[in-house]
Design a protein around this motif. Structure first.
Motif, PDB file in Angstrom:
ATOM      1  N   VAL A  22     -33.193 117.682   5.207  1.00 52.65           N
ATOM      2  CA  VAL A  22     -32.621 116.465   4.615  1.00 52.65           C
ATOM      3  C   VAL A  22     -32.101 116.769   3.211  1.00 52.65           C
ATOM      4  N   MET A  67     -30.987 110.176  10.966  1.00 52.03           N
ATOM      5  CA  MET A  67     -31.518 111.206  10.069  1.00 52.03           C
ATOM      6  C   MET A  67     -32.941 110.890   9.610  1.00 52.03           C
ATOM      7  N   ASN A 119     -31.217 104.408   6.059  1.00 54.10           N
ATOM      8  CA  ASN A 119     -32.283 105.413   6.121  1.00 54.10           C
ATOM      9  C   ASN A 119     -33.640 104.750   6.308  1.00 54.10           C
TER      10      ASN A 119
END
Length: 147
Positions: A22, A67, A119
């Motif tokens: 990440v 993600m 996120n």
């Protein structure tokens, strides 16, 4: 929370590798070459021509959610059940730190509040997915079998 020491070490290593990935994806000045971005745009155009309603912005938004799904899963495996809600807060904090770092130190990146929200949603989805799997394992056909 995983209590087996060996399994816990594997999960901690997986989480560390995940976070490094990440960081690489989000904290480098240029995350992708123009050719790679053109490939994504070409794929979106190809899908759109075939009647699949996809946009580049939609792909980017989905990527922001996806993600952070591992963040929720790995975090959920590392903390006890009573602290699982903190995993979502931690996902939000990590995402906000990334976006703030982009704002302060990476002029070629575009930090947004939307990325933080997406996120965080990804971390929540990962945690929810983990909860569903754990619940299914507890109530599945093998749950009542004596071992």
């Amino acid at each position: 929370m995983v209590t087996d020491r060996r399994a816990r070490r594997v999960i901690v290593c997986a989480a560390a590798l995940y976070l490094l990935g990440v960081a690489r994806m989000t904290l480098w000045p240029d995350f992708a070459s123009p050719g790679e971005l053109d490939a994504v745009r070409s794929l979106v155009a190809w899908l759109t021509r075939r009647g699949i309603p996809v946009t580049y912005d939609g792909v980017e938004a989905a990527a922001n959610v996806v993600m952070f799904v591992p963040f929720g899963v790995l975090g959920g495996l590392l903390v006890s059940r009573q602290y699982r809600s903190t995993v979502v807060a931690a996902g939000c904090a990590v995402s906000a730190a990334i976006e703030t770092s982009q704002l302060l130190f990476l002029p070629t990146r575009v930090p947004t509040v939307q990325d933080v929200v997406l996120n965080t949603a990804g971390a929540a989805l990962g945690l929810l997915g983990l909860a569903v799997v754990v619940a299914a394992r507890r109530t599945g056909p093998d749950a009542t079998r004596v071992q």
